[in-house]
Design an enzyme around this catalytic site. Structure first.
Site, short mmCIF file in Angstrom:
data_model
loop_
_atom_site.label_atom_id
_atom_site.label_comp_id
_atom_site.label_asym_id
_atom_site.label_seq_id
_atom_site.Cartn_x
_atom_site.Cartn_y
_atom_site.Cartn_z
N ASP A 552 0.87 -1.17 0.00
CA ASP A 552 0.00 0.00 0.00
C ASP A 552 0.90 1.23 0.00
OD1 ASP A 552 -1.65 2.13 0.67
OD2 ASP A 552 -2.86 0.96 2.10
N HIS A 553 0.91 1.94 -1.11
CA HIS A 553 1.87 3.04 -1.24
C HIS A 553 1.51 4.24 -0.36
CE1 HIS A 553 5.30 4.90 -2.80
NE2 HIS A 553 5.18 4.66 -4.08
N ARG A 554 0.36 4.18 0.31
CA ARG A 554 0.06 5.26 1.27
C ARG A 554 0.87 5.06 2.55
NH1 ARG A 554 -6.25 4.32 1.80
NH2 ARG A 554 -5.37 2.24 2.02
N ILE A 556 3.64 2.69 2.72
CA ILE A 556 4.98 2.16 2.45
C ILE A 556 5.60 2.92 1.29
CG2 ILE A 556 6.23 0.08 1.69
CD1 ILE A 556 4.91 -0.55 4.27
#
Ligand code: CAO
Length: 580
Positions: A552-554, A556
């Protein structure tokens, strides 16, 4: 006008309960039976209804408070004098209900007494019609969920179906253990005490043959029409006779699952139900509103204690959907605003058949869509050189046979994931529901995707960081077996920090797994293959394991993911690091 004090009614066995929802404000008017507040024991939630029409003066407790039978909880203003119907403790105790175990035992005993002939069947297995036991009311209530499928092995006490009245949602437990031969009802049917639900094959000793058992039922019911097992069941089973005996002293009770307290009819019970690892945890009033509004509770984020879905959560969900309806597609959140895939009549192109989805398949579909739409995914790839790991694993075979434990690469992967989570705590976090903070977990539970005939299940191995390969291997076999047999308990599918999805035994070079939110990372593993690897002077054959890490790029960053993956590759390529 009189002020009437409302006290905690009989709790059917629970000593103390927590106040989890105060749904009204002082001055709010209420009708008889309207929910005043919600209490929760460790087994069930209960809407406490108002005994009279009037207005709420004030609550005498706060959310989170612990109360017991007889404690004052609210004051209401009612017209005229307070009546004897006021649920003072003494009055309520006159309708004290037996603990569920006794109630169920009595129901089963009396049911069996009515339906079993004196001569029990001698054969090793016989057919057994499974009926709805006493539900404490003569009314028919709606069947909202069928929890079994043809071919399932069901244990006595397992949930057969879920019924819902306007006051309560009830898990109806099976009165027998056996294999499901036929399901005789369909969702949406109206059912009551004694109605036939299914036909089981049960061990012969305890049961009577179907023709004898169903005899009294058949007199008052329409014949149960046999239908092909693979066809969608329809509501053919007409009401059966009330074969299940009444439990007289609990005539007002709503029967809950085994081990859960029976509750007064006016106290609505919703067992804490979990379905897919993400529990759908809501009281009957909330479920009713959701059903009226056509809202699938699996899409609603609960903000109550322990993730309980509140009325406000449902209305906020509806508001959000309405708000996004006319917004541009780019602002889509949770699926709204996205152009709809048109419905197509495929029969115009050739022969088709419609297959109903299992409950697990439907929940998985909803969860996948929710996670895919909400989580900005990035997937990073790498190969781990597991040549030495595999040689070591194969060397464990003889000892494994002695211990009765089969060690597959999955055990090493789960152990390595735990070590990588400890070294890279960013992956052991979840975004808070409001998106404003991160929750760092100091425990290490790893989920494992299991492919089952009913659909995808994700049991969770707990405290992996504290376990060795033998224990992890034993748990993999145990949990994967339970998942395939449909025997996983909700608690065994909850609390995961990170998920492993291994398709190594099936094949493929790679795939991009979908993050199992609210976790922030998932590892997808494909089939290992021997490939030529340049060692600086020549190509040497090495066994490479393809891995894909979705995150989850939010929560990580790419750098975090790179470090996590590199660490994982190092651990798997030289498992001596796992011992450090
Ligand atoms: N490469 C090559 N072989 C592998 C392998 C890999 N990556 N992983 C496992 N194997 C081998 C095992 O070693 C075993 O062979 P041996 O008996 O000779 O050692 C064989 O494949 C079968 O393994 P298994 O499937 O019985 O057991 P497992 O521990 O490997 O897997 C489980 C357990 C539960 C993960 C698996 O059975 C499963 O259900 N996988 C599917 C998961 C899934 O559906 N994922 C997709 C989810 S959607 O994103």
């Amino acid at each position: 006008m009189t002020i009437q004090t409302i006290v905690v009614p009989d709790l059917g066995g629970a000593e103390t309960v927590e106040v989890i929802e105060l749904g009204l404000s002082p001055g709010d008017s209420i009708e008889v039976e309207d929910s005043l507040l919600v209490l929760e024991s460790d087994k069930a939630t209960m809407d406490i209804p108002s005994p009279a029409a009037g207005a709420l003066v004030k609550y005498l407790v706060a959310e989170g408070a612990t109360v017991k039978v007889g404690d004052p909880i609210a004051e209401i203003e009612v017209a005229g004098e307070a009546t004897a119907e006021t649920p003072e403790v003494e009055d309520i105790e006159q309708v004290v209900h037996e603990p569920a175990a006794e109630v169920i035992a009595e129901v089963v005993e009396e049911t069996e007494a009515k339906v079993s002939p004196v001569e029990a069947a001698a054969s090793s297995s016989v057919e057994q019609l499974i009926l709805i036991p006493d539900i404490g009311s003569d009314d028919k209530v709606e069947l909202i969920e069928i929890s079994i499928a043809v071919g399932d092995e069901v244990a006595e006490g397992d949930t057969l179906v879920v019924l819902e009245s306007d006051k309560a949602t009830m898990d109806v437990p099976s009165t027998h253990s056996g294999k499901v031969l036929k399901i005789l009802v369909a969702e949406g049917a109206k059912l009551g005490t004694g109605d036939a639900v299914a036909l089981f094959e049960v061990a012969g000793e305890a049961a009577a043959p179907i023709d004898q058992q169903s005899a009294p039922v058949a007199q008052e019911s329409a014949p149960v029409v046999a239908e092909p097992e693979n066809e969608k069941p329809v509501a053919k089973a007409a009401p059966a006779a009330a074969a299940a005996a009444k439990v007289t002293s609990a005539a007002d009770s709503i029967q809950s699952a085994p081990g859960q307290p029976a509750q007064p009819a006016s106290v609505a019970v919703q067992p804490v139900a979990a379905t897919d690892g993400a529990s759908l945890y809501a009281g009957p009033a909330v479920r009713l509103i959701a059903r009226e509004l056509g809202v699938s509770l699996s899409q609603v984020q609960g903000t109550g204690p322990r993730g309980r879905i509140l009325k406000d959560d449902v209305s906020n969900f509806v508001k959000q959907v309405m708000k996004n309806k006319d917004a541009p597609a780019a602002s889509a959140n949770g699926g709204s605003g996205i152009p709809v895939v048109p419905a197509i009549d495929f029969s115009q192109f050739g022969k088709i058949e419609e297959l109903s989805m299992s409950k697990i398949q439907r929940l998985t579909a909803a969860n996948m869509q929710r996670n895919w739409l909400n989580v900005p995914h990035v997937t990073q790839f790498d190969d781990a050189d597991i040549t030495e790991l595999e040689a070591f694993r194969k060397g464990l075979k003889a000892e494994g046979e002695k211990r009765g434990v089969r060690v597959t690469p999955v055990a090493f992967l789960i152990k390595a994931i735990a070590a990588a989570l400890e070294a890279n705590p960013e992956f052991n976090r979840s975004l808070a529901a409001d998106g404003q903070s991160l929750i760092q977990k100091h425990y290490c539970h790893v989920g494992m995707a299991v492919d089952t005939p009913r659909g995808l299940m994700v049991p969770v191995i707990r405290d992996v960081n504290e376990k060795g390969i033998w224990d992890i291997s034993a748990e993999i076999s145990l949990l994967a077996g339970k998942a395939r047999d449909g025997k996983l308990k909700p608690a065994e599918m909850q609390g995961g920090c990170f998920t492993l999805s291994s398709l190594g035994a099936i094949g493929g070079n790679g795939f991009t797994p979908i993050v199992n939110a609210p976790e922030v990372g998932i590892l997808g593993v494909s089939k290992s293959q021997i490939k030529p690897v340049w060692d600086g002077s020549e190509f040497v054959p090495r066994l490479l394991l393809p891995m894909a890490l979705s995150y989850d790029h939010r929560a990580i960053n790419g750098g975090d993911a790179g470090r996590f993956m590199t660490h994982l590759v190092k651990l798997l390529s030289d498992i001596r690091y796992l011992a450090l």
